[in-house]
Design a protein around this motif. Structure first.
Motif, PDB file in Angstrom:
ATOM      1  N   PHE A 212     -12.139 -37.488 -84.978  1.00  0.00           N
ATOM      2  CA  PHE A 212     -12.703 -38.753 -85.462  1.00  0.00           C
ATOM      3  C   PHE A 212     -11.637 -39.851 -85.400  1.00  0.00           C
ATOM      4  O   PHE A 212     -11.880 -40.947 -84.885  1.00  0.00           O
ATOM      5  CB  PHE A 212     -13.222 -38.599 -86.892  1.00  0.00           C
ATOM      6  CG  PHE A 212     -13.752 -39.882 -87.479  1.00  0.00           C
ATOM      7  CD1 PHE A 212     -15.027 -40.323 -87.176  1.00  0.00           C
ATOM      8  CD2 PHE A 212     -12.967 -40.666 -88.320  1.00  0.00           C
ATOM      9  CE1 PHE A 212     -15.514 -41.522 -87.694  1.00  0.00           C
ATOM     10  CE2 PHE A 212     -13.439 -41.855 -88.842  1.00  0.00           C
ATOM     11  CZ  PHE A 212     -14.713 -42.283 -88.528  1.00  0.00           C
ATOM     12  N   ILE A 213     -10.434 -39.547 -85.936  1.00  0.00           N
ATOM     13  CA  ILE A 213      -9.344 -40.532 -85.938  1.00  0.00           C
ATOM     14  C   ILE A 213      -8.892 -40.833 -84.516  1.00  0.00           C
ATOM     15  O   ILE A 213      -8.773 -41.988 -84.103  1.00  0.00           O
ATOM     16  CB  ILE A 213      -8.150 -40.014 -86.771  1.00  0.00           C
ATOM     17  CG1 ILE A 213      -8.557 -39.858 -88.242  1.00  0.00           C
ATOM     18  CG2 ILE A 213      -6.949 -40.944 -86.649  1.00  0.00           C
ATOM     19  CD1 ILE A 213      -7.560 -39.056 -89.069  1.00  0.00           C
ATOM     20  N   ASP A 214      -8.663 -39.765 -83.763  1.00  0.00           N
ATOM     21  CA  ASP A 214      -8.067 -39.874 -82.440  1.00  0.00           C
ATOM     22  C   ASP A 214      -9.008 -40.515 -81.423  1.00  0.00           C
ATOM     23  O   ASP A 214      -8.629 -41.447 -80.709  1.00  0.00           O
ATOM     24  CB  ASP A 214      -7.659 -38.468 -81.976  1.00  0.00           C
ATOM     25  CG  ASP A 214      -7.094 -38.454 -80.578  1.00  0.00           C
ATOM     26  OD1 ASP A 214      -7.885 -38.455 -79.617  1.00  0.00           O
ATOM     27  OD2 ASP A 214      -5.866 -38.448 -80.418  1.00  0.00           O
ATOM     28  N   THR A 215     -10.234 -40.009 -81.356  1.00  0.00           N
ATOM     29  CA  THR A 215     -11.150 -40.396 -80.284  1.00  0.00           C
ATOM     30  C   THR A 215     -12.145 -41.469 -80.705  1.00  0.00           C
ATOM     31  O   THR A 215     -12.278 -42.498 -80.043  1.00  0.00           O
ATOM     32  CB  THR A 215     -11.915 -39.150 -79.775  1.00  0.00           C
ATOM     33  OG1 THR A 215     -10.970 -38.150 -79.413  1.00  0.00           O
ATOM     34  CG2 THR A 215     -12.774 -39.482 -78.572  1.00  0.00           C
ATOM     35  N   ILE A 216     -12.837 -41.228 -81.823  1.00  0.00           N
ATOM     36  CA  ILE A 216     -13.902 -42.149 -82.216  1.00  0.00           C
ATOM     37  C   ILE A 216     -13.343 -43.484 -82.699  1.00  0.00           C
ATOM     38  O   ILE A 216     -13.909 -44.544 -82.424  1.00  0.00           O
ATOM     39  CB  ILE A 216     -14.819 -41.496 -83.276  1.00  0.00           C
ATOM     40  CG1 ILE A 216     -15.513 -40.267 -82.670  1.00  0.00           C
ATOM     41  CG2 ILE A 216     -15.845 -42.489 -83.812  1.00  0.00           C
ATOM     42  CD1 ILE A 216     -16.367 -39.470 -83.643  1.00  0.00           C
TER      43      ILE A 216
ATOM     44  N   GLY B 292      -2.936 -40.590 -74.236  1.00  0.00           N
ATOM     45  CA  GLY B 292      -4.360 -40.473 -73.923  1.00  0.00           C
ATOM     46  C   GLY B 292      -5.171 -41.590 -74.551  1.00  0.00           C
ATOM     47  O   GLY B 292      -6.179 -42.040 -73.994  1.00  0.00           O
ATOM     48  N   ASN B 293      -4.714 -42.061 -75.721  1.00  0.00           N
ATOM     49  CA  ASN B 293      -5.424 -43.138 -76.415  1.00  0.00           C
ATOM     50  C   ASN B 293      -5.155 -44.494 -75.781  1.00  0.00           C
ATOM     51  O   ASN B 293      -5.938 -45.427 -75.955  1.00  0.00           O
ATOM     52  CB  ASN B 293      -4.998 -43.193 -77.890  1.00  0.00           C
ATOM     53  CG  ASN B 293      -5.201 -41.879 -78.591  1.00  0.00           C
ATOM     54  OD1 ASN B 293      -4.353 -40.993 -78.503  1.00  0.00           O
ATOM     55  ND2 ASN B 293      -6.307 -41.730 -79.276  1.00  0.00           N
TER      56      ASN B 293
ATOM     57  N   GLN C 169     -15.989 -38.814 -66.583  1.00  0.00           N
ATOM     58  CA  GLN C 169     -14.779 -39.542 -66.990  1.00  0.00           C
ATOM     59  C   GLN C 169     -14.660 -39.615 -68.508  1.00  0.00           C
ATOM     60  O   GLN C 169     -13.572 -39.427 -69.071  1.00  0.00           O
ATOM     61  CB  GLN C 169     -14.781 -40.956 -66.393  1.00  0.00           C
ATOM     62  CG  GLN C 169     -14.549 -40.997 -64.893  1.00  0.00           C
ATOM     63  CD  GLN C 169     -13.259 -40.303 -64.481  1.00  0.00           C
ATOM     64  OE1 GLN C 169     -12.254 -40.369 -65.173  1.00  0.00           O
ATOM     65  NE2 GLN C 169     -13.302 -39.620 -63.352  1.00  0.00           N
ATOM     66  N   GLY C 170     -15.775 -39.895 -69.193  1.00  0.00           N
ATOM     67  CA  GLY C 170     -15.744 -39.993 -70.654  1.00  0.00           C
ATOM     68  C   GLY C 170     -15.402 -38.678 -71.314  1.00  0.00           C
ATOM     69  O   GLY C 170     -14.528 -38.598 -72.194  1.00  0.00           O
ATOM     70  N   ILE C 171     -16.060 -37.597 -70.872  1.00  0.00           N
ATOM     71  CA  ILE C 171     -15.844 -36.282 -71.484  1.00  0.00           C
ATOM     72  C   ILE C 171     -14.440 -35.769 -71.163  1.00  0.00           C
ATOM     73  O   ILE C 171     -13.762 -35.192 -72.012  1.00  0.00           O
ATOM     74  CB  ILE C 171     -16.922 -35.283 -71.008  1.00  0.00           C
ATOM     75  CG1 ILE C 171     -18.303 -35.723 -71.517  1.00  0.00           C
ATOM     76  CG2 ILE C 171     -16.615 -33.870 -71.504  1.00  0.00           C
ATOM     77  CD1 ILE C 171     -19.457 -35.007 -70.858  1.00  0.00           C
ATOM     78  N   ARG C 172     -13.998 -36.013 -69.933  1.00  0.00           N
ATOM     79  CA  ARG C 172     -12.652 -35.557 -69.532  1.00  0.00           C
ATOM     80  C   ARG C 172     -11.576 -36.217 -70.401  1.00  0.00           C
ATOM     81  O   ARG C 172     -10.680 -35.542 -70.910  1.00  0.00           O
ATOM     82  CB  ARG C 172     -12.402 -35.895 -68.062  1.00  0.00           C
ATOM     83  CG  ARG C 172     -10.995 -35.560 -67.589  1.00  0.00           C
ATOM     84  CD  ARG C 172     -10.757 -36.049 -66.179  1.00  0.00           C
ATOM     85  NE  ARG C 172     -11.557 -35.296 -65.214  1.00  0.00           N
ATOM     86  CZ  ARG C 172     -11.666 -35.630 -63.930  1.00  0.00           C
ATOM     87  NH1 ARG C 172     -11.080 -36.721 -63.477  1.00  0.00           N
ATOM     88  NH2 ARG C 172     -12.383 -34.891 -63.108  1.00  0.00           N
ATOM     89  N   ARG C 173     -11.669 -37.529 -70.552  1.00  0.00           N
ATOM     90  CA  ARG C 173     -10.645 -38.236 -71.316  1.00  0.00           C
ATOM     91  C   ARG C 173     -10.698 -37.876 -72.796  1.00  0.00           C
ATOM     92  O   ARG C 173      -9.678 -37.852 -73.479  1.00  0.00           O
ATOM     93  CB  ARG C 173     -10.779 -39.748 -71.113  1.00  0.00           C
ATOM     94  CG  ARG C 173     -10.445 -40.202 -69.713  1.00  0.00           C
ATOM     95  CD  ARG C 173      -9.014 -39.821 -69.335  1.00  0.00           C
ATOM     96  NE  ARG C 173      -8.864 -39.641 -67.897  1.00  0.00           N
ATOM     97  CZ  ARG C 173      -7.800 -39.134 -67.304  1.00  0.00           C
ATOM     98  NH1 ARG C 173      -6.778 -38.731 -68.041  1.00  0.00           N
ATOM     99  NH2 ARG C 173      -7.744 -39.002 -66.004  1.00  0.00           N
ATOM    100  N   SER C 174     -11.891 -37.595 -73.307  1.00  0.00           N
ATOM    101  CA  SER C 174     -12.011 -37.144 -74.694  1.00  0.00           C
ATOM    102  C   SER C 174     -11.307 -35.808 -74.878  1.00  0.00           C
ATOM    103  O   SER C 174     -10.566 -35.599 -75.838  1.00  0.00           O
ATOM    104  CB  SER C 174     -13.486 -37.019 -75.088  1.00  0.00           C
ATOM    105  OG  SER C 174     -13.612 -36.494 -76.387  1.00  0.00           O
TER     106      SER C 174
ATOM    107  N   LEU D 205     -17.341 -40.470 -74.055  1.00  0.00           N
ATOM    108  CA  LEU D 205     -16.090 -40.091 -74.710  1.00  0.00           C
ATOM    109  C   LEU D 205     -16.306 -39.925 -76.215  1.00  0.00           C
ATOM    110  O   LEU D 205     -15.835 -38.957 -76.825  1.00  0.00           O
ATOM    111  CB  LEU D 205     -15.022 -41.149 -74.426  1.00  0.00           C
ATOM    112  CG  LEU D 205     -13.625 -40.908 -75.012  1.00  0.00           C
ATOM    113  CD1 LEU D 205     -12.551 -41.384 -74.039  1.00  0.00           C
ATOM    114  CD2 LEU D 205     -13.426 -41.624 -76.339  1.00  0.00           C
ATOM    115  N   THR D 206     -17.054 -40.858 -76.800  1.00  0.00           N
ATOM    116  CA  THR D 206     -17.323 -40.807 -78.243  1.00  0.00           C
ATOM    117  C   THR D 206     -18.189 -39.612 -78.599  1.00  0.00           C
ATOM    118  O   THR D 206     -17.944 -38.917 -79.598  1.00  0.00           O
ATOM    119  CB  THR D 206     -17.996 -42.114 -78.702  1.00  0.00           C
ATOM    120  OG1 THR D 206     -17.163 -43.216 -78.337  1.00  0.00           O
ATOM    121  CG2 THR D 206     -18.208 -42.125 -80.211  1.00  0.00           C
ATOM    122  N   LEU D 207     -19.216 -39.346 -77.789  1.00  0.00           N
ATOM    123  CA  LEU D 207     -20.094 -38.195 -78.035  1.00  0.00           C
ATOM    124  C   LEU D 207     -19.312 -36.890 -77.955  1.00  0.00           C
ATOM    125  O   LEU D 207     -19.469 -35.995 -78.795  1.00  0.00           O
ATOM    126  CB  LEU D 207     -21.243 -38.190 -77.026  1.00  0.00           C
ATOM    127  CG  LEU D 207     -22.224 -37.003 -77.129  1.00  0.00           C
ATOM    128  CD1 LEU D 207     -22.930 -37.005 -78.483  1.00  0.00           C
ATOM    129  CD2 LEU D 207     -23.251 -37.041 -75.997  1.00  0.00           C
TER     130      LEU D 207
END
Length: 448
Positions: A290-294, A60-61, A250-255, A80-82
């Protein structure tokens, strides 16, 4: 997806933005300052975090970020960050509940996760039948998700990555090696999984982060423009589909797919932590998104936007291939680094999700029969390298995402309880009543 994001927003507000307030304390706990070796549990705070992160940091990353940018444009990364920021609090809630309602057997083995807080948490509220039904549903979905998307798909992608480095390597040979390594770790239980994860996760994250940083440093002059593009297109998008709504989706889904906040999987790993403070483990868990997404997802995004590969590629180049192209544009052999990262990410996901599946199996069929699931799981690891999985993966992904429905119903019902426990914990921490383990040890020795 909406179910996950709305829950994340609700918990962020309900818990008073603990993802901001508790961040510094979370790092102190992970450093071991509050570790008491005499507390009940099977792994340290750091091992629990590493196990959970190893289950989420993966394709995913690498592929998910590229897909988000391809479909939603660079602006998808803002959303995605939010979503990752709010998902930190969802992780806090589910992992706090997992430690609070876990079961510890006479031999010290920990049984924990959503299936236990759904039954043990809802029963005192007069909702025992609902809790039991949700727990069984969660466990069945967890079994399906662990065998498919979290195992067979990962081994399949690991072989695809390694075969590009070693052409002609038979799939069955690689499958046998991968399954043997997985079996060695899995049979050792959560203690061995945690011990491997605490070494593997920092190593694989460092390899991938160094590769991304190299791309960024080489293109350092374009970094401000790339970040500007990401923010500008979040609100004035040139998305392939759906305008601003498409970018958000797209951002929220991938997050959601990347950090699994709300799915309930990480709660199973954190339930095994050595601690007598369930809120403390929840605060540790909020570091995962935080590590994974942000951090990791955004490093991938900046590398892709900086090199411009998302602009001059068609449908034939997406996912891992797009990220590889971004790396290759800087140094020709960088895709080799990416292939190694994919293999490490895949293996870490396989071993972490084995534990999640084992716990779901133990809840449904009893702890004594888990060897049956372990054999099935290792066999699926081998089979995943041999064939294209197609519908099996789509179905297992649906089951994996479906875990969020029973899990979050329980989290909503028990959220007031978590908020009350958090208030008590924070008061004790702020007043100085809660000391580090070293300070307590010094105090007790002086007293004696």
């Amino acid at each position: 997806m909406l179910w996950l994001f709305v829950a994340a927003l609700f918990f962020t507000v309900r818990m008073g933005f603990i993802n901001l307030r508790g961040f510094k304390h979370a790092i102190e706990v992970v450093q071991g300052k509050y570790d008491d070796p005499h507390d009940e549990g099977e792994v340290s705070h750091f091992q629990a975090l590493a196990t959970a992160v190893s289950g989420t940091v993966g394709l995913g990353n690498i592929a998910g970020v590229a897909i988000a940018i391809q479909l939603g444009g660079p602006g998808a990364m803002v959303w995605l960050t939010l979503a990752g920021f709010c998902g930190m609090v969802t992780k806090f809630v589910e992992c706090s509940l997992a430690v609070k309602y876990r079961r510890i057997e006479n031999d010290g083995t920990v049984l924990g996760g959503p299936m236990y807080y759904l039954t043990r948490g809802l029963s005192p509220k007069g909702m025992r039948p609902l809790g039991q039904g949700l727990a069984v549903l969660f466990s069945l979905l967890c079994l399906g998700g662990s065998l498919g998307g979290a195992n067979m798909f990962q081994s399949n992608q690991a072989y695809a990555a390694i075969s590009s480095l070693i052409p002609g390597l038979p799939a069955w040979v690689f499958g046998l090696i991968l399954a043997s390594l997985a079996a060695f770790v899995i049979i050792g239980g959560i203690r061995r999984i945690g011990a491997v994860a605490e070494k593997l996760v920092p190593a694989m994250a460092a390899i991938y982060a160094i590769a991304c940083l190299f791309v960024i440093v080489v293109n350092i002059g374009q970094v401000p423009a790339a970040i500007g593009t990401i923010f500008r297109e979040a609100f004035a998008p040139t998305a392939a589909v759906g305008g601003i709504v498409g970018v958000m989706v797209q951002g929220i889904r991938r997050s959601s797919f990347s950090n699994e906040a709300g799915v309930g999987s990480a709660a199973i790993a954190h339930a095994a932590a050595r601690t007598d403070e369930h809120i403390r483990e929840g605060i540790v868990a909020l570091l995962e998104p935080f590590i994974d997404t942000i951090v990791i997802c955004n490093m991938t995004a900046i590398a892709i936007v900086l090199t411009g590969v998302y602009q001059d590629t068609g449908e034939e180049l997406s996912g891992v291939a797009m990220t590889a192209s971004a790396f290759e544009s800087v140094i020709g052999w960088f895709p080799v680094v990416l292939s190694i990262a994919v293999c490490l990410f895949a293996f870490s996901t396989i071993i972490s999700w084995s534990y999640y599946g084992i716990q779901a199996w133990a809840y449904l069929f009893g702890d004594r029969t888990t060897i049956v699931f372990k054999i099935i799981y290792v066999l699926c690891t081998f089979l995943g390298t041999l064939t294209s999985l197609g519908l099996i993966i789509d179905f297992s992904d649906l089951m994996l995402l479906g875990m969020a429905f029973p899990n979050l119903i329980g989290c909503y019902i028990l959220s007031n309880e978590v908020a009350k426990d958090l208030k008590d914990y924070w008061q004790r921490l702020s007043s100085g009543e809660m000391q580090t383990y070293d300070a307590m040890t010094v105090g007790s020795s002086e007293g004696s």
